[in-house]
Motif scaffolding. Structure first.
Motif, short mmCIF file in Angstrom:
data_model
loop_
_atom_site.label_atom_id
_atom_site.label_comp_id
_atom_site.label_asym_id
_atom_site.label_seq_id
_atom_site.Cartn_x
_atom_site.Cartn_y
_atom_site.Cartn_z
N TYR A 246 0.82 -1.03 0.07
CA TYR A 246 -0.10 0.07 -0.05
C TYR A 246 0.76 1.28 -0.08
O TYR A 246 1.92 1.20 0.84
CB TYR A 246 -0.94 0.00 1.31
N ASN A 247 0.86 2.19 -0.82
CA ASN A 247 1.73 3.30 -1.15
C ASN A 247 3.01 2.91 -1.18
O ASN A 247 3.79 3.50 -0.34
CB ASN A 247 1.24 4.16 -0.02
N SER B 96 -4.99 -1.38 -2.68
CA SER B 96 -3.37 -1.99 -2.26
C SER B 96 -3.32 -3.14 -3.25
O SER B 96 -4.48 -3.62 -3.39
CB SER B 96 -3.40 -2.25 -0.87
N SER C 262 -4.14 12.21 0.51
CA SER C 262 -3.76 11.11 0.49
C SER C 262 -4.38 10.36 -0.89
O SER C 262 -3.87 9.25 -1.29
CB SER C 262 -4.33 10.23 1.99
N ARG D 218 -2.16 10.71 -3.39
CA ARG D 218 -0.88 9.89 -3.38
C ARG D 218 -1.33 8.34 -3.75
O ARG D 218 -0.48 7.88 -4.14
CB ARG D 218 -0.70 10.16 -1.91
N GLU D 219 -2.41 7.90 -3.28
CA GLU D 219 -2.86 6.48 -3.31
C GLU D 219 -2.61 6.23 -4.75
O GLU D 219 -2.20 5.46 -5.50
CB GLU D 219 -4.34 6.35 -2.88
N HIS E 194 0.39 6.37 -6.37
CA HIS E 194 1.27 5.05 -6.29
C HIS E 194 0.63 3.75 -7.01
O HIS E 194 1.56 3.18 -7.53
CB HIS E 194 1.31 4.79 -4.70
#
Ligand code: ADP
Ligand code: ADP
Ligand code: MG
Length: 766
Positions: A518-519, A587, A629, A632-633, A636
């Motif tokens: 995750y990330n 994820s 976030s 960002r997720e 990623h």
């Protein structure tokens, strides 16, 4: 046939003899009966005569009425009676004898006349009883007659006495009268005296008169007596008459007996006649039957004779055949030996030939095998170890209703590798290695994956990825439901059963690890410290292998163990995250199965790794709206999926450099993606109308992974780089490259100077 004929004739003779015998017997019996009846008639005649004599005797008696004569007659009668009785007894004895003979001569017990005979006999005995009775009566009567005659004799005696007395009295009286008259005469002469005498005479005459009176009265009495005697005589006559009547009755009875006898005789004759008729009939029948049989037998005989005539030539040919066969049999052993010898030689020669051809074939086969191996290797090399499958989930309730939930995906009935998507009114076709339609079951999907899973036992590393937008069925395909498990569980079950099958030679250890990225942070899902970020390190032994220190490994031995492990991992994920679905879609979830084997006989060790990856959702997050976030997720995920795409692309196009390090995911899976490793990309799509743009993106990704051309052409493809996830997003469906050929034009910045120069060279030479 002759024997049966002789037998029949013998039978016939016997029957005739029997008939004659029976006839003789019949005649003898008839004679006997005739003589008996004659005898009986004679006896009856004599009896009749005797009766007549008796009657005469009685009449004589009646006329004579003499006492002594009557006595004599009575004795005579009694004697006669006795004799008659004896005769009767003798007759009866004869009759009995005759009856016994009759019974002996009539052996047919079942004869219906036997009953009649018995009836007749009964009647006869009845009649005899009656005769006995009558005889008794006769005796009684005789006795009575005797008594009567006795009494009669007595009375006659008394009568005689009284008559004699009377005669004497009369004489005496006449003498006295004479004396008196003489005295009167003498007295007359002597008057005085006479007077006195007269007086005395007068006195005396009164006395005489008195005596006369008495005598007269006595005479009267005697006369009365005589009358009485006459009456008695009359009675006796009456009795005689009655006895005559009984005699007549007896005679009538005798007549009746005779009639009875005659009737019995007649019946007997009739019976005999009937019997004879029956016998004749039976004989005739037997004779006719015998004749018919004889005829049939004659016919049979004729048939047999003709058969015999026809059989003789056949017999002749048969004997001929037999002789020839005998000769053949005599010659057979020699022939057989010879044949065997030649056959043996032939066989050994043939075996020799087969041997040589076998050897030749074996040599050829070995060469072919080598060739095939080489070809196979070449094919594998050409095709690459990467497969791309597509799976379309069914329309679910979550898709809602109306045009948004309409189906936009169709399939080719003849080609299970083709899929058509209707996007904004246009149909776009894609070709993958295989496409699973919505109705494909977990089982069917696993069937296609199975070979990949088992190769991990042989020491190969395998990666299976589930790619697609959130809700397209990635988790369903990998994990599945409790009732319908996905690839994860099925793969482990298969590994267990395979390992069990090889248990004779190999020791296997299967371990399981579960991790999440995750990330770009790797976390152990089975560890005690799930929040801890793990590092990926190179093995210090110089083998080039990577390992993750601190990653928990569970040794599993059964399906129950795996279930426990999965449950444990899930619980970890749930407790750590507030929104599991949201998190899981953001994820990558990895299940790493390691199979370590040891060949007990050779000591050879193998290690295979099976990486089952449920990737994060591939959907595009709104570029403008996402912040913090979320952004960002998205970055990623985008980065890691792009990196994965790059790596697979590089691998499939056999580039010299594979950018494993660009993401944690590819770095972690580096040793499972390179070399002999096998990779499967399962691209999940939703068929719903509202998801078409995401579906289009996923399919483009799939096709691009697959479309990398192999062999010499792949060199050309090498020139282009894998488009970034961002680039995919930018693609409009209308500008989609044709299936199997399309690759996005690389952005100029991504071109290395080296590849650009190659391209230039190709272009100029082209
Ligand atoms: P993802 O993991 O890609 O987000 P899921 O696996 O959670 O998607 O699937 C979303 C929903 O669709 C789930 O309810 C799942 O049960 C259902 N689903 C997905 N694929 C199938 C399938 N092949 N057959 C039936 N239901 C499916
Ligand atoms: P190292 O392992 O030495 O740290 P990497 O393999 O991570 O190096 O490479 C660093 C960067 O350079 C990566 O982004 C990789 O994609 C790029 N790179 C390395 N070699 C090549 C190559 N031959 N062609 C294209 N890019 C490469
Ligand atoms: Mg999921």
């Amino acid at each position: 046939v002759m024997a049966s004929m002789a037998h029949l004739q013998k039978e016939k003779l016997r029957l005739q003899e029997e008939l004659l015998e029976l006839q003789e017997k019949l005649a003898a019996r008839e004679n006997d009966e005739l003589s008996l009846s004659l005898q009986l008639q004679g006896q009856v005649e004599t009896l009749k005569e005797k009766l007549l004599e008796q009657a005469r005797e009685i009449s004589r008696l009646r006329s004579e009425l003499g006492g002594t004569d009557a006595e004599k007659h009575r004795d005579l009668l009694a004697a006669e009676n006795e004799r008659l009785r004896q005769e009767m007894k003798a007759c009866e004895g004869e009759l009995r004898e005759l009856r016994r003979q009759q019974q002996q001569q009539a052996p047919c017990r079942d004869c219906p006349h036997l009953q009649e005979n018995a009836g007749l006999q009964e009647q006869l005995s009845q009649l005899q009883r009656e005769a006995e009775e009558t005889r008794a009566k006769l005796v009684e009567l005789d006795l009575e007659v005797q008594q009567k005659t006795n009494r009669l004799a007595e009375v006659e005696l008394r009568l005689k006495d009284s008559l004699a007395e009377r005669a004497e009295e009369e004489e005496r009286l006449s003498r006295r009268l004479r004396d008196s008259q003489e005295t009167i005469a003498s007295l007359k002469s002597q008057p005085q005296q006479i007077k006195y005498i007269i007086k005395t005479v007068e006195v005396e005459s009164t006395k005489a008169k008195q005596a006369l009176c008495e005598t007269q009265s006595r005479n009267q009495y005697l006369q009365e007596q005589v009358g009485m005697q006459k009456q008695v005589l009359k009675e006796m006559e009456q009795q005689l008459q009655s006895s005559q009547k009984t005699e007549a009755q007896l005679r009538a009875q005798i007549m009746m007996y005779e009639a009875e006898l005659e009737r019995a005789h007649g019946q007997m004759l009739e019976e005999m006649q009937a019997m004879e008729e029956e016998k004749n009939h039976a004989i005739e029948e037997a004779f006719s039957r015998a004749q018919v049989e004889m005829k049939a037998v004659h016919e049979n005989l004729a048939g047999v004779r003709t058969n015999l005539l026809t059989l003789q030539p056949a017999l002749r040919t048969l004997t001929h055949d037999y002789n020839s066969l005998k000769r053949q049999v005599r010659d057979f052993p020699l022939l057989l030996q010879e044949t065997l010898r030649s056959a043996r030689a032939e066989i050994s020669q043939a075996i020799e030939e087969v041997h040589s051809t076998n050897r030749e074939l074996l040599r050829k086969y070995r060469r072919e095998l080598q060739l095939r191996k080489k070809c196979h290797n070449e094919l594998v090399r050409l095709k690459g170890n990467i497969r791309v499958f597509g799976r379309v989930r069914p329309i679910t309730k979550e898709d809602g209703e109306g045009p948004e939930a309409a189906n936009a995906v169709t399939f080719d009935a003849d080609d299970d590798a083709v899929l058509h998507l209707l996007h904004k009114g246009k149909q776009v076709s894609f070709e993958l290695d295989k496409v699973f339609p919505p109705q494909a079951s977990q089982e069917e999907v696993f069937q296609e994956v199975q070979a990949l899973v088992t190769s991990c036992i042989d020491g190969y590393n395998v990666c299976i990825f589930a790619y697609g937008q959130t809700g397209a069925g990635k988790t369903y395909t990998m994990e599945g439901t409790a009732a319908n498990p996905g690839i994860n569980q099925r793969a482990l079950q298969l590994l267990f059963s395979e390992v069990r099958g090889k248990a004779a030679d190999w020791d296997y250890a299967i371990t399981v690890s579960a991790a999440e990225i995750y990330n770009e942070a790797l976390r152990d899902l089975l560890g005690k410290e799930p929040q801890e970020k793990l590092e990926i390190k190179l093995c210090p032994d110089g083998s080039g292998q990577l390992y993750v220190p601190g990653l928990t490994e569970f040794r599993v031995q059964s399906v129950e163990d795996i279930n426990k492990v999965f449950e444990f991992g899930h619980v970890k994920r749930v407790t750590e995250c507030t929104n599991l679905n949201e998190h899981s879609s953001r994820s990558h979830a990895l299940l790493i199965v390691t199979v370590r084997g040891l060949d007990r006989s050779t000591g050879l060790r193998t290690t295979g790794k099976l990486n089952l990856v449920d990737l994060a959702g591939s959907e595009r997050v709104g570029r403008s709206g996402a912040e913090g976030s979320r952004l960002r997720e998205a970055q990623h995920i985008n980065k890691s999926l792009s990196a994965l795409g790059d790596v697979i692309y590089a691998l499939r196009s056999r580039q010299g450099h594979v950018p494993f390090r660009n993401s944690k995911l590819t770095y972690l899976l580096q040793d499972s993606l390179s070399g002999d490793s096998k990779t499967l990309m399962m691209v999940q799509v939703s068929p719903a109308e509202k998801n078409t743009s995401e579906t289009l993106c996923s399919l483009k990704f799939a096709e691009r992974v697959r479309s990398v051309e192999l062999g010499p052409v792949s060199r050309k493809a090498e020139l282009g780089s894998w488009p970034s996830q961002e680039h995919l997003e930018g693609d409009s469906p209308g500008s989609a490259a044709p299936p199997g050929r399309g690759h996005a034009s690389p952005s100029p910045g991504q071109l290395s100077s080296r590849s650009a120069s190659i391209r230039r060279k190709l272009h100029t030479s082209g």
